[in-house]
Design a protein around this motif. Structure first.
Motif, PDB file in Angstrom:
ATOM      1  N   LYS A  41     -34.115  -1.169 -16.124  1.00 38.30           N
ATOM      2  CA  LYS A  41     -32.931  -1.810 -16.422  1.00 38.30           C
ATOM      3  C   LYS A  41     -31.835  -1.221 -15.561  1.00 38.30           C
ATOM      4  N   TRP A  42     -30.881  -1.871 -15.312  1.00 36.73           N
ATOM      5  CA  TRP A  42     -29.527  -1.426 -14.630  1.00 36.73           C
ATOM      6  C   TRP A  42     -28.232  -1.963 -15.521  1.00 36.73           C
ATOM      7  N   ASP A  43     -27.657  -0.931 -16.265  1.00 41.62           N
ATOM      8  CA  ASP A  43     -26.726  -1.408 -17.064  1.00 41.62           C
ATOM      9  C   ASP A  43     -25.242  -1.798 -16.499  1.00 41.62           C
ATOM     10  N   ARG A  44     -25.017  -0.918 -15.324  1.00 38.16           N
ATOM     11  CA  ARG A  44     -23.777  -1.198 -14.666  1.00 38.16           C
ATOM     12  C   ARG A  44     -23.666  -2.398 -13.760  1.00 38.16           C
ATOM     13  N   THR A  45     -22.379  -2.782 -13.645  1.00 36.14           N
ATOM     14  CA  THR A  45     -22.200  -4.114 -12.727  1.00 36.14           C
ATOM     15  C   THR A  45     -22.105  -3.291 -11.344  1.00 36.14           C
ATOM     16  N   LEU A  46     -23.099  -4.235 -10.389  1.00 44.11           N
ATOM     17  CA  LEU A  46     -22.901  -3.688  -8.961  1.00 44.11           C
ATOM     18  C   LEU A  46     -22.122  -4.758  -8.013  1.00 44.11           C
ATOM     19  N   ASP A  47     -20.812  -4.323  -7.751  1.00 44.05           N
ATOM     20  CA  ASP A  47     -20.057  -5.216  -7.388  1.00 44.05           C
ATOM     21  C   ASP A  47     -20.264  -5.393  -5.662  1.00 44.05           C
ATOM     22  N   ARG A  48     -20.227  -6.594  -5.206  1.00 41.06           N
ATOM     23  CA  ARG A  48     -20.265  -7.106  -3.879  1.00 41.06           C
ATOM     24  C   ARG A  48     -21.851  -6.659  -3.449  1.00 41.06           C
ATOM     25  N   ILE A  49     -22.563  -7.477  -3.802  1.00 39.06           N
ATOM     26  CA  ILE A  49     -24.039  -7.406  -3.203  1.00 39.06           C
ATOM     27  C   ILE A  49     -24.033  -8.368  -2.050  1.00 39.06           C
ATOM     28  N   SER A  50     -23.210  -9.159  -2.018  1.00 39.41           N
ATOM     29  CA  SER A  50     -23.167 -10.123  -0.925  1.00 39.41           C
ATOM     30  C   SER A  50     -21.691 -10.803  -0.757  1.00 39.41           C
ATOM     31  N   GLU A  51     -21.701 -11.254   0.539  1.00 39.21           N
ATOM     32  CA  GLU A  51     -20.539 -12.061   0.997  1.00 39.21           C
ATOM     33  C   GLU A  51     -21.177 -13.096   1.856  1.00 39.21           C
ATOM     34  N   SER A  52     -20.339 -14.489   1.577  1.00 38.25           N
ATOM     35  CA  SER A  52     -20.759 -15.534   2.236  1.00 38.25           C
ATOM     36  C   SER A  52     -19.669 -16.593   2.558  1.00 38.25           C
ATOM     37  N   GLU A  53     -19.632 -17.301   3.683  1.00 37.79           N
ATOM     38  CA  GLU A  53     -18.588 -18.238   3.722  1.00 37.79           C
ATOM     39  C   GLU A  53     -18.864 -19.684   3.219  1.00 37.79           C
ATOM     40  N   VAL A  54     -17.650 -20.350   2.663  1.00 37.16           N
ATOM     41  CA  VAL A  54     -18.073 -21.629   2.015  1.00 37.16           C
ATOM     42  C   VAL A  54     -17.293 -22.577   2.624  1.00 37.16           C
ATOM     43  N   GLY A  55     -17.973 -23.497   3.495  1.00 41.53           N
ATOM     44  CA  GLY A  55     -17.228 -24.314   4.101  1.00 41.53           C
ATOM     45  C   GLY A  55     -17.548 -25.852   3.970  1.00 41.53           C
ATOM     46  N   GLY A  56     -17.010 -26.885   4.437  1.00 38.01           N
ATOM     47  CA  GLY A  56     -17.149 -28.355   4.342  1.00 38.01           C
ATOM     48  C   GLY A  56     -15.961 -29.075   4.329  1.00 38.01           C
TER      49      GLY A  56
END
Length: 660
Positions: free
Chosen positions: A204-219
């Motif tokens: 188990k991992w109790d701490r929040t891991l900030d920014r595991i991913s970045e992505s562009e949202v377009g349309g």
């Protein structure tokens, strides 16, 4: 951005130096002696469905023993395989966490749709996917890997290669507990006799891991850039094994995982959305049961297996993938699906005179996919089909130096939706020349195939669409290789070419904001060369170089577009001194690209995965181990498509184990 916690070098050095000081008096136990017995002459079963020395197998193989697995520091197979030569790694969260149906992939030789994962020889894939975290590393005795097409002997999905997880069945009693940074905790036990064993493992991992991913949202409505964080990541494994007789065994594994993924706007480019605006918030849960009854005789082998798993995502959606606001402001998102497989495999072996052997077998699978009632919709779709296979293998020895293997399989489906049944015939030929007992060369030509899965033909969520016209994926693999055992060295080299027609691949449509699977073409040309050195002294080494050039071409891309990376350098060094042993390993993937489904590939910086492990055993019953992943604290992207998923910051686990 998550503030990274570096591990002081002094902590690491103190751990190692303490081990050296305390190890002044040698204390070799029977278990220690067992762990120190490095056998270059590995015996492999998966490649030919019978036991052979590795040097006698005309295929590219890798074997990870229990000690190899321990030295990786991985708590599950996803983390164990990430630095194996010829494998490309990707993950969606801590310890190889999956994001629902977005599971971790073992990408072999650039083939990202075609790895067959077996548990004691039985498939655990579900609608083309698999959970590499489904079996705890503590329950694995060894892992056998066969690179290249494995469809002839094992059926659909073995296009890039086959991974066979062989579980522990004997007495190995222990309790363990571990802690690390980011709120990481793990504990477990294994208990039983030579006849019956039960195991439990939880991480188990109790701490929040900030920014595991970045992505562009377009349309049509562009929000801009978003980031994803994780909370409440956990994994739980239960294993039960009963050795009924010498030939019969019964096994059961239960796997459950969950992870919460929060996606926020971090860069607004249209509609005036503020930075920090939530995009969606979802909890992903997976529950899987696997049961097997196996018979291992001298002439007959057989198994009956059952696998069932439920995947659910639950949370809130604030904006659609195209950036359009969802009404009401926070709309409930809930999808559930269940996949079940019931199967059997029967195999008969013959000794046909002093120079020939034969295998004939039959396998059957009943596959079922159910889209369960959930908050996002009221549909309750269910699809099933039967898969039948007949396979055979003839092994002819011409003389003491030359032999060949010819294999063939016929596979067909029945009872499919709307008459969408498939059939396929595939064959393989392999030739082996022995220069001497420990030196050989081989050539191989093999066909492989993948039947379209339910998840590819039918929509599995509001972001996916039908395609009932998918064609089976067919591949042709050419390989020439060399293996040599010389003293402490185990040399291996392979030159291969892969050509896949109608490769089944997902394509994202920005306007509709959804996925659809289509057929494309794939090719790769590569060369692998490496050596494993098990020295008689305290040091051991392994290294490998992999050069390749994977490319794909589709209707939307009328050109050969690059995928993954062109070269990989992997290796490690081990040190053993009395009660202490340590290992440092790494994998470097260079000349990389990320390949969006509908756009041209873009350059990506290399990733360099590193792990340091150390274990100190004060006596035969106790051990303390340290595992440090991402030792250099690199901010590497470990995904290979449009979204950017990052390697975890430098993280560690200290674990205590008591054997009884």
């Amino acid at each position: 951005m998550q503030q990274k916690k570096r591990i002081p070098l002094g902590v690491v050095m103190a751990f190692l130096l303490t081990g050296n000081v305390l190890a002044a008096e040698p204390a070799m136990t029977a278990e220690t002696e067992e762990l120190k017995q490095f056998t270059l002459d590995q015996v492999v079963v998966t490649a030919t469905r019978d036991s052979r020395r590795d040097v006698d197998i005309p295929a590219s193989t890798e074997v990870l023993t229990r000690e190899d697995i321990r030295k990786t520091g991985g708590q599950n197979l996803a983390m164990v395989l990430r630095k194996v030569p010829g494998f490309t790694f990707k993950s969606f969260g801590q310890s190889g966490a999956s994001m629902g149906t977005m599971t971790n992939e073992a990408i072999i030789r650039g083939v990202d749709n075609g790895t067959l994962v077996l548990l004691n020889g039985n498939p655990i894939n579900w609608r083309g996917k698999y959970n590499l975290e489904a079996v705890s590393a503590e329950d694995i005795e060894r892992v056998e890997i066969v690179k290249g097409g494995g469809s002839v002997l094992y059926g659909s999905e073995g296009m890039g290669g086959v991974i066979n997880i062989i579980t522990r069945k004997g007495r190995a009693n222990f309790v363990k507990v571990g802690v690390g940074n980011f709120g990481r905790k793990n504990y477990g036990f294994r208990a039983g006799t030579d006849k019956f064993q039960v195991s439990y493992d939880r991480e188990k991992w109790d701490r929040t891991l900030d920014r595991i991913s970045e992505s562009e949202v377009g349309g049509t409505q562009i929000v801009g850039k978003t980031k994803t964080s994780t909370q409440d990541v956990s994994r739980e494994n239960v294993g039960v094994n009963y050795n009924i007789t010498k030939d019969w065994s019964l096994g059961y594994h239960y796997f459950e995982s969950q992870a919460r993924y929060l996606r926020d706007v971090i860069e607004s480019s249209k509609n005036g959305f503020l930075v920090g605006t939530p995009f969606n918030d979802r909890l992903y849960t997976t529950k899987q049961h696997m049961a097997q009854l196996q018979y291992q005789g001298e002439r007959y082998k057989g198994s009956v297996y059952f696998t069932t798993g439920t995947v659910e995502s639950f949370g809130h959606t604030y904006y659609s993938p195209t950036g359009t606001a969802v009404a009401p402001a926070s709309s409930l998102y809930n999808t559930r699906e269940k996949n079940r497989t019931l199967g059997a495999d029967i195999q008969r072996n013959w000794e046909v005179g002093p120079k020939a052997k034969a295998i004939l077998g039959f396998d059957y699978k009943r596959e079922n996919y159910q889209k369960l009632f959930a908050g996002s919709g009221s549909s309750h779709d269910s699809y099933s089909r039967n898969l039948f296979g007949v396979y055979g293998q003839w092994d002819q020895k011409f003389d003491d130096k030359n032999s060949c293997i010819v294999s063939a399989r016929e596979t067909w489906t029945t009872d499919a939706f709307n008459g969408n049944n498939y059939s396929n015939f595939s064959a393989a030929g392999q030739y082996l020349h022995k220069f001497d007992e420990n030196d050989s060369a081989y050539v191989s030509v093999a066909q492989s195939f993948i039947m379209p899965t339910f998840g590819q033909m039918f929509p599995t969520g509001y972001q996916s669409f039908y395609n009932l016209d998918l064609r089976p994926q067919k591949g042709l693999h050419y390989e020439a290789g060399w293996k040599r055992m010389a003293g402490a060295h185990n040399w291996k080299a392979a030159l291969y070419a892969i050509r896949i027609k109608d490769n089944i691949s997902a394509t994202w449509n920005r306007k509709s904001g959804g996925w659809q699977y289509n057929n494309e073409d794939f090719k790769n040309l590569g060369f692998e060369f490496g050596d494993t050195v098990h020295s008689q002294g305290p040091w051991s080494y392994h290294w490998a170089v992999n050069l390749n050039n994977p490319k794909s071409k589709s209707e939307k891309k009328d050109y050969w577009d690059r995928k993954f990376g062109r070269y990989q350098i992997s290796g490690g060094i081990g040190y053993t001194y009395h009660k202490l042993d340590a290992a440092l390993s790494g994998s470097f993937l260079g000349d990389r690209v990320r390949t969006p489904s509908a756009e041209h590939s873009v350059e990506e910086r290399p990733y360099f995965l590193t792990t340091l492990t150390a274990q100190y055993k004060p006596d035969k019953n106790q051990s303390v181990s340290l595992t440090i992943d991402n030792l250099l604290d690199r901010d590497d992207v470990i995904s290979h498509s449009s979204a950017q998923y990052y390697e975890m910051p430098c993280n560690f686990l200290v674990e205590y184990k008591y054997r009884f």
